[in-house]
Design a protein around this motif. Structure first.
Motif, mmCIF file in Angstrom:
data_model
loop_
_atom_site.group_PDB
_atom_site.id
_atom_site.type_symbol
_atom_site.label_atom_id
_atom_site.label_comp_id
_atom_site.label_asym_id
_atom_site.label_seq_id
_atom_site.Cartn_x
_atom_site.Cartn_y
_atom_site.Cartn_z
ATOM 1 N N ALA A 104 -15.059 0.536 -3.570
ATOM 2 C CA ALA A 104 -13.895 0.543 -4.464
ATOM 3 C C ALA A 104 -12.740 1.304 -3.805
ATOM 4 C CB ALA A 104 -14.447 0.755 -5.818
ATOM 5 N N SER A 105 -12.986 2.480 -3.316
ATOM 6 C CA SER A 105 -11.836 3.221 -2.885
ATOM 7 C C SER A 105 -11.199 2.700 -1.730
ATOM 8 C CB SER A 105 -12.562 4.654 -2.514
ATOM 9 O OG SER A 105 -13.348 4.759 -1.543
ATOM 10 N N GLN A 106 -12.236 2.000 -0.806
ATOM 11 C CA GLN A 106 -11.609 1.303 0.318
ATOM 12 C C GLN A 106 -10.687 0.223 0.008
ATOM 13 O OE1 GLN A 106 -11.571 2.535 3.775
ATOM 14 N NE2 GLN A 106 -9.952 0.872 3.862
ATOM 15 N N SER A 107 -11.184 -0.542 -1.098
ATOM 16 C CA SER A 107 -10.373 -1.675 -1.519
ATOM 17 C C SER A 107 -8.774 -1.222 -2.062
ATOM 18 C CB SER A 107 -11.096 -2.661 -2.719
ATOM 19 O OG SER A 107 -12.461 -2.809 -2.243
ATOM 20 N N MET A 108 -9.049 -0.062 -2.930
ATOM 21 C CA MET A 108 -7.628 0.341 -3.430
ATOM 22 C C MET A 108 -6.796 0.787 -1.963
ATOM 23 S SD MET A 108 -7.839 -0.092 -6.279
ATOM 24 C CE MET A 108 -6.123 0.836 -6.541
ATOM 25 N N LEU A 109 -7.240 1.541 -1.025
ATOM 26 C CA LEU A 109 -6.633 2.111 0.216
ATOM 27 C C LEU A 109 -6.061 0.523 1.073
ATOM 28 C CD1 LEU A 109 -9.068 4.795 1.501
ATOM 29 C CD2 LEU A 109 -6.772 4.854 0.824
ATOM 30 N N ASN A 110 -6.938 -0.426 0.970
ATOM 31 C CA ASN A 110 -6.601 -1.680 1.589
ATOM 32 C C ASN A 110 -5.216 -2.268 0.825
ATOM 33 O OD1 ASN A 110 -8.658 -1.633 3.418
ATOM 34 N ND2 ASN A 110 -10.025 -3.039 2.292
ATOM 35 N N LEU A 111 -5.351 -2.279 -0.424
ATOM 36 C CA LEU A 111 -4.034 -2.648 -1.344
ATOM 37 C C LEU A 111 -2.780 -1.665 -0.935
ATOM 38 C CD1 LEU A 111 -3.106 -4.568 -3.540
ATOM 39 C CD2 LEU A 111 -3.644 -2.860 -5.258
ATOM 40 N N GLY A 112 -2.896 -0.486 -0.592
ATOM 41 C CA GLY A 112 -1.812 0.153 -0.269
ATOM 42 C C GLY A 112 -1.323 -0.118 1.098
ATOM 43 N N THR A 113 -2.406 -0.298 2.097
ATOM 44 C CA THR A 113 -1.925 -0.995 3.260
ATOM 45 C C THR A 113 -1.026 -2.238 3.304
ATOM 46 O OG1 THR A 113 -3.918 0.160 4.227
ATOM 47 C CG2 THR A 113 -2.702 -1.408 5.629
ATOM 48 N N ILE A 114 -1.668 -3.114 2.457
ATOM 49 C CA ILE A 114 -0.958 -4.404 2.247
ATOM 50 C C ILE A 114 0.550 -4.055 1.713
ATOM 51 C CG2 ILE A 114 -0.801 -6.430 1.016
ATOM 52 C CD1 ILE A 114 -4.155 -6.382 0.825
ATOM 53 N N VAL A 115 0.744 -3.533 0.772
ATOM 54 C CA VAL A 115 1.885 -2.960 0.251
ATOM 55 C C VAL A 115 2.996 -2.191 1.169
ATOM 56 C CG1 VAL A 115 3.324 -1.736 -1.669
ATOM 57 C CG2 VAL A 115 1.012 -3.000 -2.193
ATOM 58 N N LEU A 116 2.205 -1.372 1.745
ATOM 59 C CA LEU A 116 2.946 -0.732 2.750
ATOM 60 C C LEU A 116 3.652 -1.637 3.914
ATOM 61 C CD1 LEU A 116 4.323 2.063 3.905
ATOM 62 C CD2 LEU A 116 2.168 2.355 4.892
ATOM 63 N N MET A 117 2.863 -2.555 4.374
ATOM 64 C CA MET A 117 3.048 -3.435 5.570
ATOM 65 C C MET A 117 4.128 -4.473 5.109
ATOM 66 S SD MET A 117 1.855 -2.601 8.388
ATOM 67 C CE MET A 117 2.070 -4.054 9.274
ATOM 68 N N PHE A 118 3.959 -4.807 3.953
ATOM 69 C CA PHE A 118 4.956 -5.917 3.323
ATOM 70 C C PHE A 118 6.319 -5.203 3.168
ATOM 71 C CE2 PHE A 118 2.068 -9.155 1.083
ATOM 72 C CZ PHE A 118 1.267 -9.461 2.472
ATOM 73 N N LEU A 119 6.268 -4.038 2.734
ATOM 74 C CA LEU A 119 7.656 -3.182 2.568
ATOM 75 C C LEU A 119 8.159 -3.023 3.959
ATOM 76 C CD1 LEU A 119 6.949 -0.392 -0.080
ATOM 77 C CD2 LEU A 119 8.293 -2.574 -0.255
ATOM 78 N N ILE A 120 7.387 -2.711 4.968
ATOM 79 C CA ILE A 120 7.850 -2.401 6.509
ATOM 80 C C ILE A 120 8.626 -4.077 6.672
ATOM 81 C CG2 ILE A 120 7.093 -2.318 8.856
ATOM 82 C CD1 ILE A 120 5.222 -0.003 7.644
ATOM 83 N N GLY A 121 7.713 -5.222 6.466
ATOM 84 C CA GLY A 121 8.529 -6.371 7.079
ATOM 85 C C GLY A 121 9.656 -6.657 6.361
ATOM 86 N N ALA A 122 9.666 -6.263 4.864
ATOM 87 C CA ALA A 122 10.873 -6.739 4.202
ATOM 88 C C ALA A 122 12.039 -6.047 4.591
ATOM 89 C CB ALA A 122 10.511 -6.726 2.733
ATOM 90 N N LEU A 123 11.923 -4.508 4.669
ATOM 91 C CA LEU A 123 13.006 -3.702 4.647
ATOM 92 C C LEU A 123 13.233 -3.613 6.150
ATOM 93 C CD1 LEU A 123 11.966 -0.888 1.945
ATOM 94 C CD2 LEU A 123 13.528 -2.949 1.696
ATOM 95 N N GLY A 124 12.293 -3.405 7.032
ATOM 96 C CA GLY A 124 12.405 -3.168 8.659
ATOM 97 C C GLY A 124 12.852 -4.494 9.328
ATOM 98 N N LYS A 125 12.487 -5.517 8.923
ATOM 99 C CA LYS A 125 12.777 -6.724 9.756
ATOM 100 C C LYS A 125 13.274 -7.924 8.908
ATOM 101 C CE LYS A 125 11.536 -6.131 14.082
ATOM 102 N NZ LYS A 125 12.446 -6.256 15.072
ATOM 103 N N GLY A 126 13.546 -7.516 7.726
ATOM 104 C CA GLY A 126 14.265 -8.584 6.847
ATOM 105 C C GLY A 126 13.463 -9.849 6.452
ATOM 106 N N VAL A 127 12.109 -9.801 6.422
ATOM 107 C CA VAL A 127 11.311 -10.800 6.250
ATOM 108 C C VAL A 127 11.447 -11.176 4.543
ATOM 109 C CG1 VAL A 127 8.947 -11.799 5.621
ATOM 110 C CG2 VAL A 127 9.573 -10.013 7.748
ATOM 111 N N ALA A 128 11.973 -12.520 4.491
ATOM 112 C CA ALA A 128 12.356 -12.998 2.983
ATOM 113 C C ALA A 128 11.351 -14.235 2.670
ATOM 114 C CB ALA A 128 13.903 -13.447 3.168
#
Length: 213
Positions: A104-128
């Motif tokens: 369960a804890s690793q699943s929550m951390l995975n969710l954090g990784t997903i959100v962080l990577m998506f933010l990196i793509g959207a804000l850092g590379k302009g993925v729309a």
């Protein structure tokens, strides 16, 4: 239930303090994303998918698999070898709560990784991408990590910590490279393309890639 939630919280805190987890799940995927989108440019296409969107999904999956497979297996093996599991048996923590809290804890951390990577793509590379596509991709990657969590738990039952480290890293890197997470399968030689079809990492990536077409 309260004891289980407390154990989950403790597992999340301990994992966030683990440099190996941060490197494999966040730093390396983000670094690879910027390096390879910078080398090949943002506007090339992989099939019908823009490269920066395609590779964002690849590196997000790469980070999630790293946490689910390597981090979980090594932590399980280390704690078993240190007698931590035997110690927990004399506590009020219910049977099975230890394993559940890890997953369960690793699943929550995975969710954090997903959100962080998506933010990196959207804000850092302009993925729309449309909002629904972000949500569907995030859910696919989050739920698709469950088999890798199960595999990581299984590897953690191996008695030798050193062997677990080797096996988990070989599987993680092998599936990432051969499964098309580091480079598109279309760019591989014919034999490697045929091999990729049989790997769970390729099928995992294929679902996310198809969602961003």
């Amino acid at each position: 239930m309260r004891a289980m939630m407390a154990q989950c919280k403790a597992e999340i805190i301990r994992t966030l303090r683990n440099r190996r987890f941060l490197f494999a799940s966040v730093i390396m995927p983000a670094a690879f994303y910027f390096i390879f989108t910078g080398i090949y440019g943002d506007n090339i296409q992989v099939g019908n998918v823009n490269w920066k969107s395609y590779y964002l999904m690849s590196m997000t999956i790469f980070g999630v698999v790293g946490g689910s497979l390597s981090t979980v297996s090594i932590r399980f093996a280390q704690e078993r070898s240190q007698g931590w599991v035997r110690l927990l048996r004399i506590t009020p923590l219910p049977d099975g709560a230890y394993i559940f809290s890890k997953i369960a804890s690793q699943s929550m951390l995975n969710l954090g990784t997903i959100v962080l990577m998506f933010l990196i793509g959207a804000l850092g590379k302009g993925v729309a991408l449309p909002f629904t596509v972000w949500v569907y991709c995030g859910l696919w990657i989050w739920l698709g990590a469950i088999p890798f969590l199960a595999l990581g738990t299984l590897l953690g039952t191996i008695r030798s910590v050193e062997l677990v480290q080797v096996v988990s890293q070989v599987l993680f890197m092998g599936m990432s490279l051969l499964g098309g997470l580091w480079m598109p399968v279309e760019a591989m030689p014919k034999g490697m393309r045929e091999l990729a079809q049989w790997l769970p990492s390729y099928r995992f990536g294929q679902g996310a890639w198809s969602l961003v077409e």
